[in-house]
Design a protein around this motif. Structure first.
Motif, PDB file in Angstrom:
ATOM      1  N   GLU B 111      -6.246 -10.566 -22.043  1.00 25.43           N
ATOM      2  CA  GLU B 111      -6.519 -11.362 -23.421  1.00 25.43           C
ATOM      3  C   GLU B 111      -7.744 -10.735 -24.055  1.00 25.43           C
ATOM      4  O   GLU B 111      -7.876 -10.644 -25.200  1.00 25.43           O
ATOM      5  CB  GLU B 111      -6.493 -12.803 -23.304  1.00 25.43           C
ATOM      6  CG  GLU B 111      -5.164 -13.353 -23.141  1.00 25.43           C
ATOM      7  CD  GLU B 111      -5.158 -14.657 -22.286  1.00 25.43           C
ATOM      8  OE1 GLU B 111      -4.198 -15.371 -22.510  1.00 25.43           O
ATOM      9  OE2 GLU B 111      -6.141 -15.167 -21.602  1.00 25.43           O
ATOM     10  N   ASN B 112      -8.821 -10.606 -23.373  1.00 28.87           N
ATOM     11  CA  ASN B 112     -10.327 -10.177 -23.709  1.00 28.87           C
ATOM     12  C   ASN B 112      -9.991  -8.905 -24.280  1.00 28.87           C
ATOM     13  O   ASN B 112     -10.726  -8.668 -25.390  1.00 28.87           O
ATOM     14  CB  ASN B 112     -11.264 -10.334 -22.727  1.00 28.87           C
ATOM     15  CG  ASN B 112     -11.976 -11.687 -22.608  1.00 28.87           C
ATOM     16  OD1 ASN B 112     -12.779 -11.832 -23.824  1.00 28.87           O
ATOM     17  ND2 ASN B 112     -11.711 -12.468 -22.050  1.00 28.87           N
ATOM     18  N   ILE B 113      -9.290  -7.840 -23.725  1.00 34.97           N
ATOM     19  CA  ILE B 113      -9.257  -6.497 -24.099  1.00 34.97           C
ATOM     20  C   ILE B 113      -8.579  -6.576 -25.477  1.00 34.97           C
ATOM     21  O   ILE B 113      -9.046  -5.681 -26.440  1.00 34.97           O
ATOM     22  CB  ILE B 113      -8.473  -5.631 -23.107  1.00 34.97           C
ATOM     23  CG1 ILE B 113      -9.195  -5.859 -21.756  1.00 34.97           C
ATOM     24  CG2 ILE B 113      -8.094  -4.274 -23.592  1.00 34.97           C
ATOM     25  CD1 ILE B 113     -10.064  -4.485 -21.637  1.00 34.97           C
ATOM     26  N   HIS B 114      -7.527  -7.413 -25.475  1.00 34.15           N
ATOM     27  CA  HIS B 114      -6.534  -7.306 -26.763  1.00 34.15           C
ATOM     28  C   HIS B 114      -7.365  -8.067 -27.992  1.00 34.15           C
ATOM     29  O   HIS B 114      -6.899  -8.241 -29.200  1.00 34.15           O
ATOM     30  CB  HIS B 114      -5.269  -7.769 -26.537  1.00 34.15           C
ATOM     31  CG  HIS B 114      -4.580  -6.626 -25.771  1.00 34.15           C
ATOM     32  ND1 HIS B 114      -4.556  -6.630 -24.518  1.00 34.15           N
ATOM     33  CD2 HIS B 114      -3.514  -5.762 -26.182  1.00 34.15           C
ATOM     34  CE1 HIS B 114      -3.677  -5.732 -23.745  1.00 34.15           C
ATOM     35  NE2 HIS B 114      -3.300  -5.155 -25.181  1.00 34.15           N
ATOM     36  N   ALA B 120      -3.418  -4.158 -31.163  1.00 36.09           N
ATOM     37  CA  ALA B 120      -2.731  -5.031 -30.145  1.00 36.09           C
ATOM     38  C   ALA B 120      -1.152  -5.382 -30.737  1.00 36.09           C
ATOM     39  O   ALA B 120      -1.068  -5.617 -31.894  1.00 36.09           O
ATOM     40  CB  ALA B 120      -3.377  -6.394 -30.104  1.00 36.09           C
ATOM     41  N   PRO B 121      -0.226  -5.426 -30.020  1.00 33.73           N
ATOM     42  CA  PRO B 121       1.292  -5.594 -30.287  1.00 33.73           C
ATOM     43  C   PRO B 121       1.171  -7.162 -30.966  1.00 33.73           C
ATOM     44  O   PRO B 121       0.582  -7.824 -30.700  1.00 33.73           O
ATOM     45  CB  PRO B 121       2.273  -5.453 -29.077  1.00 33.73           C
ATOM     46  CG  PRO B 121       1.076  -5.487 -27.858  1.00 33.73           C
ATOM     47  CD  PRO B 121      -0.265  -5.217 -28.398  1.00 33.73           C
ATOM     48  N   ARG B 122       2.070  -7.196 -32.083  1.00 27.39           N
ATOM     49  CA  ARG B 122       2.317  -8.312 -32.877  1.00 27.39           C
ATOM     50  C   ARG B 122       2.612  -9.621 -31.856  1.00 27.39           C
ATOM     51  O   ARG B 122       2.389 -10.714 -31.943  1.00 27.39           O
ATOM     52  CB  ARG B 122       3.214  -8.213 -33.889  1.00 27.39           C
ATOM     53  CG  ARG B 122       2.897  -9.049 -34.965  1.00 27.39           C
ATOM     54  CD  ARG B 122       3.885  -8.299 -36.218  1.00 27.39           C
ATOM     55  NE  ARG B 122       2.988  -7.847 -37.141  1.00 27.39           N
ATOM     56  CZ  ARG B 122       2.127  -8.243 -38.002  1.00 27.39           C
ATOM     57  NH1 ARG B 122       2.066  -9.459 -37.936  1.00 27.39           N
ATOM     58  NH2 ARG B 122       1.473  -7.464 -38.908  1.00 27.39           N
ATOM     59  N   ARG B 123       3.825  -9.329 -31.089  1.00 29.55           N
ATOM     60  CA  ARG B 123       4.096 -10.353 -30.156  1.00 29.55           C
ATOM     61  C   ARG B 123       3.609 -10.068 -28.785  1.00 29.55           C
ATOM     62  O   ARG B 123       4.353  -9.122 -28.154  1.00 29.55           O
ATOM     63  CB  ARG B 123       5.750 -10.528 -29.993  1.00 29.55           C
ATOM     64  CG  ARG B 123       6.140 -11.061 -31.643  1.00 29.55           C
ATOM     65  CD  ARG B 123       7.484 -10.702 -31.530  1.00 29.55           C
ATOM     66  NE  ARG B 123       8.112 -11.273 -32.743  1.00 29.55           N
ATOM     67  CZ  ARG B 123       8.894 -12.860 -32.686  1.00 29.55           C
ATOM     68  NH1 ARG B 123       8.895 -13.148 -31.365  1.00 29.55           N
ATOM     69  NH2 ARG B 123       9.333 -13.283 -33.722  1.00 29.55           N
ATOM     70  N   ALA B 124       2.683 -10.356 -28.295  1.00 33.94           N
ATOM     71  CA  ALA B 124       2.027  -9.919 -27.058  1.00 33.94           C
ATOM     72  C   ALA B 124       2.453 -11.123 -25.834  1.00 33.94           C
ATOM     73  O   ALA B 124       1.554 -12.056 -25.773  1.00 33.94           O
ATOM     74  CB  ALA B 124       0.672  -9.551 -27.091  1.00 33.94           C
TER      75      ALA B 124
END
Lengths: 354, 528
Positions: B111-114, B120-124
């Motif tokens: 989560e921190n990386i993104h 970052a993909p829209r739905r992750a």
């Protein structure tokens, strides 16, 4: 360099704060009057009525004093804790604990009032202290945030009061709901319905102000609150000071509960703390960390509470009263913040009041 | 020195990744950077060296778009650039890892990386983000546990997450501010291996440090800043730690002998007033910050402590004043063992302390000038009698201290933070000198003062010496140290390298000692 018309000062002079607060109160009164007029009430008659039943009559003044008494003590409890940089959010719970302890003494100990009342007083103080003991030790030895622990204990104390007043201590004589019987002893009255707890509370607040400014202990508390690292550097035992301040704070709130039970309500009742503990936080914030300021702050809060009751008799709902309280406090907060600003043009630091 | 051609290994005609030309950044009353030129080439690790306040961090904040320079230009790959925000800098391929990590503790590594990443993909879902994180981690060779929460990671692992965050955003220039300050030696080794791998792919690294041996180990070239200006850029292979230390601190030294005693001054005592015996301190990370230090303090003598900042001076100061517990060894005051770590004990024994960070540890900024001046003497008469605090006596004391310090105070009831830093410093110095009847520990007492004020401050120290007080004077300014000290000790890696006679001391010897070598040029167990 962007030209800015105002500059924010790190500390605001007390005089400016006072002026802006008065302005804030006047402004909120106008807003309230406007809204009331729009909703079909006559602000003038309402204002007249409120003035007559608070400051303008003997009964009004007596009511004010009774409202002020617990607010003085809970306000002082929060202020004294704030001096060392901690927030006692649990004055409400300590108030109940003090009230319960005092009631226990009154119900269990049979004797003349001069013998019972001092024991009740001590029990009330110890009850408040006992209620803050766990948060105190958790704060001092484990660094547990006192805001959470003191807050959560409020609910326990409140529910304990309900349990006692509907269970073991319920009124078996007159059958009053959620209440103990009338206590056999009472704090003597001094002026109308105002009991001696009121002047005692005033004396305590003044005494605390002196202790904080004129004793070594008070000095160490102030240093510890302003910069714990500097306190350690000066060799002040910060942990012991935290413990003593928090216990004192709990004791003050407990005493407020004892006064309320023995002087004003004469019974232990569910919900009797009437938010006095939480309003103590408001009083402390208004007092801006000074014990002496607790007196006018408690008076203002008592006025608001009392006016609220008058308004409820005029078919204004309790939520309107709450909204008015919120508006006044909100405007005062804005006034306090504005007091930090001054026009850039006059850069000479003149008039350093405070 | 400014006209540098591409180093070997870079194809001719390749522009530097980053070029700074004449960068200037000013704050009110402070020149943070002036005329700074810097070239960073692809495939190099460039160290930025300088003392505290030399302007390293400001310069890097300019490069990463946190500050905008008042003068000069930033050129990336041959094209001029202006950054109005850190986001623009990261889009241009410049990533910074700060000394204090900027991670969300409660989030997982993935989560921190993104977080705040436009790719970052829209739905992750957690699974998607973790898979992507895993892939990124493999690609750049920084192993991380994608599903672990950041708060459960060690400092070294958190740093890897920070680096990955930057690399995932396609940084080609990685800036690291004091990266090894929070790492264990093993973690430092891992970091350096990873940085070398990053460099091998044709990327560049700027590493801010004042640890000389690490600069020697990891960097290809070194640029040294002093007083906001660049002193020079050197190939690391041509440098040695002593020369770097000397360049970092070394303006021309004017030797003035302030060691001579006036008539009637107290002679140097024959028995020590305070002694350290093999004192060591280990911090929470398990790093030895003070190693086996032994020293004797004599009344009527000034002991100077030299060394690059962060080599154990802070710990030494705190041990000498009872603020920090020692892991081993013993302290003797007047020949008797000090059993407890209690600053009050040292105050009572007449040990004054001018700490390095005065505002944070020696003053209560929101309280009045008077309350702050009473901090050391409130328990004693005339201020403290029978548990009371005599505000009037405290006011008189504050007035006395302010007069001696020559600070003009309009209102003693105003918060002390309203005074300037220099005036706060003078007041603290005077307050401490008053109580220092046996020992004064002064950490960087002249830092931040102008020349006149520095001379006054040094005069305070020699006055105290003449009254028979033992003075410990910690400074990074060799000129001041050489001028007032009777003996000079040099600290390196928590070790007191040796104590030399100041009169006979020469710059070369001190430079060697500051770089971790003894006078003969050998390295006595400096690294482990």
């Amino acid at each position: 360099m962007a030209a800015r018309a105002f500059q924010r000062l790190p500390s605001a002079p007390a005089g400016r704060i006072l002026v802006l607060r008065l302005a804030a109160i006047v402004l909120s009164l106008f807003i309230i009057a406007g809204v009331l007029a729009l909703s079909g009430h006559s602000p003038v008659t309402l204002a007249e009525l409120i003035l007559r039943s608070t400051l303008g009559s003997r009964f009004g003044l007596e009511d004010l004093a009774l409202f002020m008494c617990p607010l003085l003590l809970t306000g002082a409890a929060v202020t004294v804790c704030g001096t060392i940089g901690l927030w006692n959010i649990g004055a409400e719970g300590q108030f109940y604990a003090g009230a319960i302890a005092a009631t226990g003494v009154a119900l269990g100990m049979h004797g003349p009032a001069p013998a019972v009342l001092p024991v009740m007083t001590i029990a009330g103080i110890l009850g408040g202290m006992a209620w803050i003991t766990v948060p105190t030790l958790a704060r001092a030895y484990a660094g547990v945030n006192e805001i959470i622990t003191t807050l959560l204990l409020n609910f326990i104390a409140s529910l304990l009061t309900y349990y006692l007043t509907t269970g073991p201590w319920r009124d078996r004589i007159s059958g009053a709901q959620v209440s103990t019987q009338r206590l056999p002893v009472a704090i003597p009255e001094m002026w109308g319905i105002v009991h001696w707890g009121f002047p005692v509370a005033i004396v305590i607040v003044i005494g605390l102000a002196l202790v904080l400014s004129r004793t070594r202990w008070g000095y160490e508390i102030r240093i510890g609150g302003a910069n714990p690292e500097a306190a350690r550097y000066a060799g002040i035992p910060v942990r012991l000071r935290i413990i003593s301040v928090m216990l004192l704070s709990g004791g003050l709130a407990g005493l407020a509960g004892m006064f309320e039970v023995a002087g004003t309500v004469h019974r232990l009742q569910g919900g009797m703390a009437n938010n006095f503990g939480y309003l103590g936080i408001v009083v402390a914030v208004l007092a801006r960390g000074s014990c002496l300021n607790v007196i006018p702050a408690a008076l203002l809060m008592a006025l608001i509470l009392d006016s609220g009751i008058v308004m409820q008799t005029q078919q204004l709902s309790a939520s309107v009263v709450l909204a008015i309280t919120g508006l006044i406090l909100f405007m005062i907060a804005i006034g306090d913040e504005l007091a930090h600003y001054r026009p850039v043009a006059s850069t000479t630091p003149k008039g350093k009041a405070s | 020195m400014n006209k540098q051609s591409a180093p070997p290994g870079v194809a001719p005609g390749t522009p530097p990744v980053l070029q700074l030309r004449g960068i200037g950044k000013f704050f009110p009353g402070v020149i943070a950077n002036k005329d700074v030129d810097l070239d960073v080439w692809p495939g190099e690790i460039h160290a930025l060296l300088g003392e505290n306040g030399a302007g390293k961090s400001t310069l890097m904040n300019v490069v990463t778009g946190i500050y905008q320079p008042e003068e000069g230009e930033i050129i990336l790959d041959g094209y001029g650039q202006t950054f109005t925000s850190p986001q623009e800098a990261i889009r241009a391929g410049i990533g910074m890892v700060h000394q204090h990590f900027k991670l969300v503790q409660a989030f997982t590594v993935a989560e921190n990386i993104h977080l705040g990443w436009d790719e970052a993909p829209r739905r992750a879902s957690p699974a998607v983000m973790e898979a992507r994180t895993h892939e990124i981690s493999e690609r750049f060779g920084f192993p991380v546990r994608a599903d672990a929460r950041v708060c459960d990671l060690s400092a070294g692992e958190q740093q890897r997450v920070e680096i990955l965050r930057v690399l995932a955003r396609r940084a080609r220039l990685l800036i690291m501010d004091e990266p090894t300050a929070v790492l264990t030696p093993e973690e430092t080794g891992e970091l350096f291996r990873a940085l070398r791998a990053f460099r091998a792919q044709g990327n560049a690294v700027i590493i801010i440090s004042h640890k000389l041996d690490e600069v020697m180990e990891i960097s290809d070239r070194v640029s040294i800043l002093r007083g906001g200006c660049k002193v020079g850029t050197f190939n690391t292979a041509d440098c040695n730690p002593s020369m770097l230390a000397a360049t970092m601190v070394g303006r021309d030294i004017v030797r003035r002998n302030m060691r001579a005693r006036p008539e009637g001054a107290a002679p140097i005592a024959t028995t020590p007033v305070m002694q350290l015996r093999n004192v060591s301190v280990r911090d929470d990370r398990g790093v030895d910050t003070l190693r086996d230090v032994s020293l004797d303090l004599y009344g009527g003598e000034i002991l100077g402590i030299a060394g690059v900042a962060g080599n154990g001076q802070r710990e030494l100061t705190h041990v000498l004043t009872g603020l920090m517990a020692r892991t081993s060894g013993e302290i003797l005051l007047d020949g008797s063992l000090v059993a407890r770590t209690d600053p009050a004990l040292f105050v009572q024994a007449g040990v004054g302390h001018i700490p390095e960070d005065r505002l944070r540890s020696a003053l209560a900024p929101s309280l009045s000038v008077t309350a702050n001046m009473a901090l050391r003497e409130y328990p004693y008469p005339p201020i403290g009698t029978h548990g009371l605090y005599d505000a009037q006596a405290a006011g008189a004391l504050a007035q006395g201290i302010a007069d001696l310090a020559q600070v003009n105070i309009p209102d003693f009831a105003m918060p002390i933070r309203n005074l300037s830093g220099g005036n706060q410093q003078r007041l603290v110095a005077r307050r401490e000198i008053r109580i220092a009847s046996r020992v004064l520990v002064a950490a960087y007492p002249a830092r931040g003062l102008d020349i006149g004020a520095i001379a006054t401050m040094l005069g305070y120290l020699t006055d105290l010496r003449d009254q028979g007080v033992a003075v410990v004077f910690i400074s990074e300014d060799l000129e001041d140290l050489l001028n007032v000290s009777d003996r000079i000790g040099v600290m390196f890696h928590g070790r007191l390298m040796s104590i030399i006679d100041a009169e006979a001391a020469d710059m070369a010897t001190i430079g060697l000692l500051m770089g971790g070598r003894d006078a003969a040029g050998t390295q006595p167990g400096a690294t482990q």
